[in-house]
Design a protein around this motif. Structure first.
Motif, PDB file in Angstrom:
ATOM      1  N   GLU A 112       0.707  -1.250  -0.300  1.00 39.42           N
ATOM      2  CA  GLU A 112       0.032   0.048  -0.269  1.00 39.42           C
ATOM      3  C   GLU A 112       0.850   1.034  -0.540  1.00 39.42           C
ATOM      4  O   GLU A 112       0.701   2.493  -0.663  1.00 39.42           O
ATOM      5  CB  GLU A 112      -0.436   0.153   1.416  1.00 39.42           C
ATOM      6  CG  GLU A 112      -0.250   0.228   2.503  1.00 39.42           C
ATOM      7  CD  GLU A 112      -1.102   0.422   3.849  1.00 39.42           C
ATOM      8  OE1 GLU A 112      -2.068   1.032   3.505  1.00 39.42           O
ATOM      9  OE2 GLU A 112      -1.683   0.232   4.988  1.00 39.42           O
ATOM     10  N   PHE A 137      -4.181  -6.216   1.220  1.00 43.21           N
ATOM     11  CA  PHE A 137      -5.164  -5.824   0.919  1.00 43.21           C
ATOM     12  C   PHE A 137      -6.689  -5.712   1.753  1.00 43.21           C
ATOM     13  O   PHE A 137      -6.135  -5.621   2.873  1.00 43.21           O
ATOM     14  CB  PHE A 137      -6.183  -7.836   0.684  1.00 43.21           C
ATOM     15  CG  PHE A 137      -4.950  -9.068  -0.576  1.00 43.21           C
ATOM     16  CD1 PHE A 137      -5.322  -8.838  -1.811  1.00 43.21           C
ATOM     17  CD2 PHE A 137      -3.817  -9.031  -0.235  1.00 43.21           C
ATOM     18  CE1 PHE A 137      -4.564  -9.921  -2.877  1.00 43.21           C
ATOM     19  CE2 PHE A 137      -3.084 -10.285  -1.124  1.00 43.21           C
ATOM     20  CZ  PHE A 137      -3.431 -10.056  -2.498  1.00 43.21           C
ATOM     21  N   ARG A 138      -7.910  -4.890   0.891  1.00 48.33           N
ATOM     22  CA  ARG A 138      -9.187  -4.322   2.043  1.00 48.33           C
ATOM     23  C   ARG A 138     -10.038  -4.638   0.377  1.00 48.33           C
ATOM     24  O   ARG A 138     -10.068  -4.286  -0.961  1.00 48.33           O
ATOM     25  CB  ARG A 138      -9.108  -2.644   2.215  1.00 48.33           C
ATOM     26  CG  ARG A 138      -9.566  -2.931   2.738  1.00 48.33           C
ATOM     27  CD  ARG A 138      -9.607  -0.980   2.628  1.00 48.33           C
ATOM     28  NE  ARG A 138      -7.757  -0.392   3.273  1.00 48.33           N
ATOM     29  CZ  ARG A 138      -8.339  -0.266   4.717  1.00 48.33           C
ATOM     30  NH1 ARG A 138      -8.774  -0.588   5.445  1.00 48.33           N
ATOM     31  NH2 ARG A 138      -6.325   0.183   5.357  1.00 48.33           N
ATOM     32  N   GLY A 140     -11.663  -7.429  -0.664  1.00 49.48           N
ATOM     33  CA  GLY A 140     -11.042  -8.284  -1.252  1.00 49.48           C
ATOM     34  C   GLY A 140     -10.093  -7.704  -2.811  1.00 49.48           C
ATOM     35  O   GLY A 140      -9.908  -7.835  -3.783  1.00 49.48           O
ATOM     36  N   GLU A 141      -9.697  -5.938  -2.586  1.00 49.72           N
ATOM     37  CA  GLU A 141      -9.184  -5.275  -3.660  1.00 49.72           C
ATOM     38  C   GLU A 141      -7.311  -5.336  -3.176  1.00 49.72           C
ATOM     39  O   GLU A 141      -7.105  -5.237  -1.637  1.00 49.72           O
ATOM     40  CB  GLU A 141      -9.371  -4.297  -4.102  1.00 49.72           C
ATOM     41  CG  GLU A 141     -10.541  -3.725  -4.388  1.00 49.72           C
ATOM     42  CD  GLU A 141     -10.916  -4.826  -5.550  1.00 49.72           C
ATOM     43  OE1 GLU A 141      -9.789  -4.514  -6.576  1.00 49.72           O
ATOM     44  OE2 GLU A 141     -11.819  -5.336  -6.362  1.00 49.72           O
ATOM     45  N   PHE A 142      -6.423  -5.457  -3.826  1.00 46.09           N
ATOM     46  CA  PHE A 142      -5.150  -5.459  -3.480  1.00 46.09           C
ATOM     47  C   PHE A 142      -4.868  -3.983  -3.268  1.00 46.09           C
ATOM     48  O   PHE A 142      -4.789  -2.719  -4.306  1.00 46.09           O
ATOM     49  CB  PHE A 142      -4.204  -6.294  -4.629  1.00 46.09           C
ATOM     50  CG  PHE A 142      -2.785  -6.627  -4.445  1.00 46.09           C
ATOM     51  CD1 PHE A 142      -2.348  -6.514  -3.324  1.00 46.09           C
ATOM     52  CD2 PHE A 142      -1.917  -5.521  -5.415  1.00 46.09           C
ATOM     53  CE1 PHE A 142      -0.633  -6.673  -3.519  1.00 46.09           C
ATOM     54  CE2 PHE A 142      -0.875  -5.162  -5.298  1.00 46.09           C
ATOM     55  CZ  PHE A 142      -0.466  -6.025  -4.155  1.00 46.09           C
ATOM     56  N   MET A 143      -4.112  -3.387  -2.400  1.00 44.01           N
ATOM     57  CA  MET A 143      -3.296  -2.182  -2.128  1.00 44.01           C
ATOM     58  C   MET A 143      -2.119  -2.316  -2.918  1.00 44.01           C
ATOM     59  O   MET A 143      -1.207  -2.294  -2.222  1.00 44.01           O
ATOM     60  CB  MET A 143      -3.767  -1.907  -0.999  1.00 44.01           C
ATOM     61  CG  MET A 143      -5.080  -1.702  -0.245  1.00 44.01           C
ATOM     62  SD  MET A 143      -5.233  -1.562   1.127  1.00 44.01           S
ATOM     63  CE  MET A 143      -5.051   0.094   1.631  1.00 44.01           C
ATOM     64  N   ASP A 146      -0.027  -3.193  -9.216  1.00 42.13           N
ATOM     65  CA  ASP A 146      -0.649  -4.524 -10.256  1.00 42.13           C
ATOM     66  C   ASP A 146      -0.118  -5.879 -10.034  1.00 42.13           C
ATOM     67  O   ASP A 146       0.243  -6.678  -9.972  1.00 42.13           O
ATOM     68  CB  ASP A 146      -1.972  -4.506 -11.316  1.00 42.13           C
ATOM     69  CG  ASP A 146      -2.950  -3.695 -10.274  1.00 42.13           C
ATOM     70  OD1 ASP A 146      -3.303  -3.338  -9.884  1.00 42.13           O
ATOM     71  OD2 ASP A 146      -3.997  -2.752 -11.426  1.00 42.13           O
ATOM     72  N   THR A 163      -4.908  -9.323   4.682  1.00 43.17           N
ATOM     73  CA  THR A 163      -5.904  -8.695   5.125  1.00 43.17           C
ATOM     74  C   THR A 163      -6.513  -7.588   5.930  1.00 43.17           C
ATOM     75  O   THR A 163      -7.234  -8.046   7.451  1.00 43.17           O
ATOM     76  CB  THR A 163      -7.605  -9.930   5.058  1.00 43.17           C
ATOM     77  OG1 THR A 163      -6.624 -10.953   3.952  1.00 43.17           O
ATOM     78  CG2 THR A 163      -8.477  -9.449   4.548  1.00 43.17           C
ATOM     79  N   THR A 177      -7.326 -15.814   0.195  1.00 45.61           N
ATOM     80  CA  THR A 177      -6.201 -14.570  -1.163  1.00 45.61           C
ATOM     81  C   THR A 177      -4.922 -15.606  -0.014  1.00 45.61           C
ATOM     82  O   THR A 177      -3.814 -15.817  -1.077  1.00 45.61           O
ATOM     83  CB  THR A 177      -6.137 -13.168  -0.051  1.00 45.61           C
ATOM     84  OG1 THR A 177      -7.541 -12.829  -0.126  1.00 45.61           O
ATOM     85  CG2 THR A 177      -4.578 -13.029   0.123  1.00 45.61           C
TER      86      THR A 177
END
Length: 237
Positions: A112, A137-138, A140-143, A146, A163, A177
């Motif tokens: 992140e 992840f937060r 369900g999305e990768f921070m 990509d 998570t 995950t």
């Protein structure tokens, strides 16, 4: 299996993390310590068990308020034999060098905090064996970039699957995950962070091939005993 206690620190106090909602974190109340002071909580953890590693989330550094340089000396005083895993929001090589200047420190880089893969490569080049990558992840999305998630060849030998919305939520580990990251890790040690409720969760993580777990709430809620910790950490893997 490694069990790594987490100290979330903000404005000089240990705080209780809940679902990654950092604005809502408050000084921790725990039977392990009489106060939320860093040394007191660290000493409480030391009395519970002889942990080999401790994870320090310097939330002031992560949120851009400035890194707390007094954290490591304070915790080293209470846990002199523990390796310090430090996440202070490191996003540059210079910031990484400052943390790695402390011999007991292992640098944790949260995805992140990274703007690009190039930033990660420059940071990791400082001390590859003393650097851990946290894949954050937060919801369900990768921070993070990509490409860093997709290309496992960029990963160091130790990787955390973090998570954030499960942290302190008593919702169980994010096995989906962990499975996805584990399938790409190819011999790297994968650590779970977020949602661990009890010894049964730790047993399930070990069965899934996870090398270790970051824990906080479960320790302060006294849902894992010293004998549990001794049994779990004595197992190979």
């Amino acid at each position: 299996m490694d069990i790594i206690p987490v100290l979330d620190i903000a404005r000089g106090k240990v705080v209780r993390a809940v679902e990654g909602k950092r604005w809502a974190y408050r000084p921790i109340e725990t039977p392990l310590s009489r106060t939320a002071e860093i040394v007191d909580v660290a000493q409480g953890l030391g009395k519970l068990f002889s942990f080999r590693k401790v994870y320090i989330a310097d939330l002031d550094g992560i949120e851009g308020r400035g890194r707390n340089t007094r954290i490591v000396p304070s915790i080293s005083q209470a846990l002199p034999d523990a390796e310090m895993w430090i996440d202070a929001g490191t996003g540059s090589r210079g910031a990484a060098r400052a943390i790695l200047a402390t011999p007991v420190a292992t640098l944790v880089v949260g995805s992140e905090s990274l703007e690009s893969v190039r930033d990660w490569e420059e940071i990791a080049a400082e001390a590859p064996q003393r650097t851990v990558l946290s894949l954050d992840f937060r919801g369900g999305e990768f921070m993070g970039p990509d490409a860093l998630l997709k290309d496992a060849s960029l990963w160091p030998q130790r990787v955390i699957a973090m998570t954030l919305d499960r942290v302190g939520a008593n919702s169980g580990p994010d096995f989906d995950t962990l499975k996805a990251i584990g399938s790409k890790a190819k011999g790297r040690r994968v650590y779970a962070a977020g949602g661990i409720r009890d010894k049964a969760d730790l047993d399930a993580l070990r069965s899934a091939g996870v090398a270790g777990a970051l824990v906080a709430s479960v320790l302060h809620a006294q849902k894992i005993s010293a004998s549990d910790l001794k049994e779990i950490t004595s197992r190979k893997g």
